[in-house]
Write a protein that holds these residues in place. Structure first.
Motif, PDB file in Angstrom:
ATOM      1  N   GLN A 177       0.795  -1.138  -0.095  1.00 15.44           N
ATOM      2  CA  GLN A 177      -0.012  -0.069  -0.076  1.00 15.44           C
ATOM      3  C   GLN A 177       0.819   1.173  -0.148  1.00 15.44           C
ATOM      4  OE1 GLN A 177      -3.081   0.269  -0.718  1.00 15.44           O
ATOM      5  NE2 GLN A 177      -3.497   2.141   0.144  1.00 15.44           N
ATOM      6  N   TYR A 178       1.901   1.235   0.721  1.00 13.17           N
ATOM      7  CA  TYR A 178       2.956   2.339   0.665  1.00 13.17           C
ATOM      8  C   TYR A 178       3.258   2.604  -0.754  1.00 13.17           C
ATOM      9  CZ  TYR A 178       3.549   3.185   5.879  1.00 13.17           C
ATOM     10  OH  TYR A 178       3.474   3.888   7.002  1.00 13.17           O
ATOM     11  N   ARG A 179       3.578   1.426  -1.446  1.00 12.90           N
ATOM     12  CA  ARG A 179       4.104   1.724  -2.905  1.00 12.90           C
ATOM     13  C   ARG A 179       3.018   2.230  -3.500  1.00 12.90           C
ATOM     14  NH1 ARG A 179       7.005  -3.148  -1.533  1.00 12.90           N
ATOM     15  NH2 ARG A 179       5.372  -4.505  -2.521  1.00 12.90           N
ATOM     16  N   ILE A 180       1.982   1.796  -3.563  1.00 11.34           N
ATOM     17  CA  ILE A 180       0.676   1.990  -4.559  1.00 11.34           C
ATOM     18  C   ILE A 180       0.558   3.665  -4.238  1.00 11.34           C
ATOM     19  CG2 ILE A 180      -1.890   2.205  -4.369  1.00 11.34           C
ATOM     20  CD1 ILE A 180      -1.573  -0.790  -4.211  1.00 11.34           C
ATOM     21  N   LEU A 181       0.616   4.075  -2.872  1.00 13.22           N
ATOM     22  CA  LEU A 181       0.416   5.588  -2.592  1.00 13.22           C
ATOM     23  C   LEU A 181       1.567   6.606  -3.141  1.00 13.22           C
ATOM     24  CD1 LEU A 181      -1.376   5.396   0.854  1.00 13.22           C
ATOM     25  CD2 LEU A 181      -2.453   5.754  -1.548  1.00 13.22           C
ATOM     26  N   GLY A 182       2.775   5.817  -3.445  1.00 13.35           N
ATOM     27  CA  GLY A 182       3.877   6.417  -4.022  1.00 13.35           C
ATOM     28  C   GLY A 182       4.874   7.025  -2.633  1.00 13.35           C
ATOM     29  N   LEU A 183       4.424   6.560  -1.703  1.00 14.06           N
ATOM     30  CA  LEU A 183       5.287   7.230  -0.627  1.00 14.06           C
ATOM     31  C   LEU A 183       6.706   7.059  -0.417  1.00 14.06           C
ATOM     32  CD1 LEU A 183       2.464   6.304   2.387  1.00 14.06           C
ATOM     33  CD2 LEU A 183       2.929   8.542   1.196  1.00 14.06           C
ATOM     34  N   ILE A 222      -8.049  -2.251   7.992  1.00 13.45           N
ATOM     35  CA  ILE A 222      -8.064  -0.820   8.481  1.00 13.45           C
ATOM     36  C   ILE A 222      -6.589  -0.271   8.672  1.00 13.45           C
ATOM     37  CG2 ILE A 222      -8.530   0.432  10.660  1.00 13.45           C
ATOM     38  CD1 ILE A 222     -10.903  -1.384  11.064  1.00 13.45           C
ATOM     39  N   ALA A 223      -5.610  -1.062   9.035  1.00  9.60           N
ATOM     40  CA  ALA A 223      -4.438  -0.740   8.760  1.00  9.60           C
ATOM     41  C   ALA A 223      -3.946  -0.289   7.479  1.00  9.60           C
ATOM     42  CB  ALA A 223      -3.642  -2.189   9.301  1.00  9.60           C
ATOM     43  N   ILE A 224      -4.351  -1.199   6.559  1.00  6.99           N
ATOM     44  CA  ILE A 224      -4.006  -0.509   5.240  1.00  6.99           C
ATOM     45  C   ILE A 224      -4.659   0.847   4.835  1.00  6.99           C
ATOM     46  CG2 ILE A 224      -4.406  -1.223   2.748  1.00  6.99           C
ATOM     47  CD1 ILE A 224      -4.171  -4.060   3.544  1.00  6.99           C
ATOM     48  N   ALA A 225      -6.031   1.104   5.234  1.00  7.73           N
ATOM     49  CA  ALA A 225      -6.612   2.155   5.022  1.00  7.73           C
ATOM     50  C   ALA A 225      -5.934   3.459   5.954  1.00  7.73           C
ATOM     51  CB  ALA A 225      -8.108   2.174   5.536  1.00  7.73           C
ATOM     52  N   LEU A 226      -5.127   3.095   6.742  1.00 10.01           N
ATOM     53  CA  LEU A 226      -4.426   4.002   7.767  1.00 10.01           C
ATOM     54  C   LEU A 226      -3.217   4.596   6.989  1.00 10.01           C
ATOM     55  CD1 LEU A 226      -5.100   2.730  11.314  1.00 10.01           C
ATOM     56  CD2 LEU A 226      -5.989   4.853  10.410  1.00 10.01           C
ATOM     57  N   VAL A 227      -2.701   3.957   5.902  1.00  9.92           N
ATOM     58  CA  VAL A 227      -1.406   4.093   5.325  1.00  9.92           C
ATOM     59  C   VAL A 227      -1.566   5.525   4.694  1.00  9.92           C
ATOM     60  CG1 VAL A 227       0.266   3.617   3.535  1.00  9.92           C
ATOM     61  CG2 VAL A 227      -0.541   1.780   4.868  1.00  9.92           C
ATOM     62  N   GLY A 228      -0.782   6.452   5.034  1.00  5.55           N
ATOM     63  CA  GLY A 228      -0.880   7.981   4.393  1.00  5.55           C
ATOM     64  C   GLY A 228      -1.512   8.889   5.380  1.00  5.55           C
ATOM     65  N   SER A 229      -1.647   8.477   6.533  1.00  5.36           N
ATOM     66  CA  SER A 229      -2.105   9.218   7.906  1.00  5.36           C
ATOM     67  C   SER A 229      -3.382   9.968   7.221  1.00  5.36           C
ATOM     68  CB  SER A 229      -1.173  10.345   7.984  1.00  5.36           C
ATOM     69  OG  SER A 229       0.004   9.670   8.473  1.00  5.36           O
ATOM     70  N   PRO A 230      -4.467   9.206   6.876  1.00  3.60           N
ATOM     71  CA  PRO A 230      -5.920   9.868   6.651  1.00  3.60           C
ATOM     72  C   PRO A 230      -6.568  10.227   7.851  1.00  3.60           C
ATOM     73  CG  PRO A 230      -6.143   7.486   6.511  1.00  3.60           C
ATOM     74  CD  PRO A 230      -4.792   7.568   6.886  1.00  3.60           C
TER      75      PRO A 230
END
Length: 304
Positions: free
Chosen positions: A102-108, A144-152
């Motif tokens: 998920q971090y890679r998908i968001l480009g973090l 939920i952990a995946i949804a929290l990636v990117g600090s929403p």
């Protein structure tokens, strides 16, 4: 009041069926907003629209003050996390690898904060265990952990406790309350498990056939949910005659039980019933539940 999400006449039509029909709703910042409705009422359609998975037929919405038609609406969506229908997880991967993906998908640029997220949702010690071997509750927490990636700061959850055992339900509830309290994350939660929702929600939106029937805060709902006296007697026919004479509102539940929506002196009622050869077996005060409020508001069959 500041709102994270507002819809205005939001409509979604599939051929001749309107999944959403002029829906207007308001999700306050910092709220745990319970989105309540029967299956097919339009809850998941609303979630898909605000996540950008589908587009409205007419009407619109604003997310953090940006209209859905704005070119930079994606900037508002970056402040969202969502678990729609079922968690989007890879069962052959570990919890850590799922988050890395998920971090890679968001480009973090790095995996900073990943261990904190895993610890927050109680999955820090899962090691090399694959998600396919997780319990349903663990998978939901991973979602939920995946949804929290990117600090929403806005999380949208579609039936988050559906199918979970009692312990899993408690874990998800405590996680939601913790995220709301400690990280000030706003939640939009679609759920048909009303008793559980009543333990968390600060606001409610009741939807039926794609239309908003009522929006209410938990505080106002508590005020409007009528208290009643639940009576068990030997003869509810005699009870009905006595209550009619007192001009009291009541509901007969069976030949021995009834709810009375009035302040009546216990001694006065007992004496009046004795004259009708009716004995009071038990008496207790109770509040109207969220479920009974919902059924009286929407009507028809309540959800399973």
């Amino acid at each position: 009041m500041e709102y994270v999400l507002q819809t205005n006449g939001l409509t979604k039509k599939y051929r001749h069926f309107k999944a959403l029909n002029q829906l207007t709703m308001n999700v306050p910042k910092g709220a745990i907003y319970g989105f309540v409705g029967k299956n097919g009422a339009g809850k998941t359609t609303l979630i898909r629209l605000i996540c950008g998975l589908q587009f409205p037929t007419s009407g619109g919405y604003t997310l953090y003050g940006r209209k859905d038609t704005d070119k930079d609406i994606s900037r508002s969506r970056r402040r969202m996390g969502a678990v729609v229908e079922t968690p989007s997880i890879y069962l052959d991967m570990t919890a850590q690898d799922n988050l890395k993906y998920q971090y890679r998908i968001l480009g973090l640029p790095s995996y900073a904060g990943m261990e904190d997220i895993l610890k927050l949702v109680g999955l820090a010690d899962t090691g090399d265990k694959r998600a396919g071997n997780f319990s349903l509750g663990m998978r939901q927490r991973l979602g939920i952990a995946i949804a929290l990636v990117g600090s929403p700061d806005f999380l949208v959850l579609d039936e988050p406790v559906n199918g979970l055992d009692p312990q899993g339900i408690i874990e998800i509830r405590e996680l939601i309350l913790k995220l709301n309290r400690e990280r000030q994350i706003t939640f939009l939660i679609s759920s048909h498990i009303l008793d559980e929702l009543s333990r968390m929600a600060t606001h409610y939106g009741f939807i039926d056939r794609g239309q908003m029937v009522k929006e209410v805060s938990a505080a106002d709902l508590e005020k409007s949910c009528r208290k009643c006296i639940h009576l068990e007697v030997t003869d509810t026919g005699a009870l009905a005659r006595v209550l009619d004479g007192m001009d009291a509102e009541y509901t007969i539940l069976s030949d021995r039980e009834a709810d009375v929506y009035a302040k009546i002196g216990v001694s006065r009622l007992t004496l009046a019933l004795a004259e009708e050869n009716c004995d009071v077996i038990s008496l207790r005060e109770r509040d109207e539940s969220l479920e009974s409020y919902y059924v009286s508001l929407i009507g028809g069959q309540k959800n399973d």
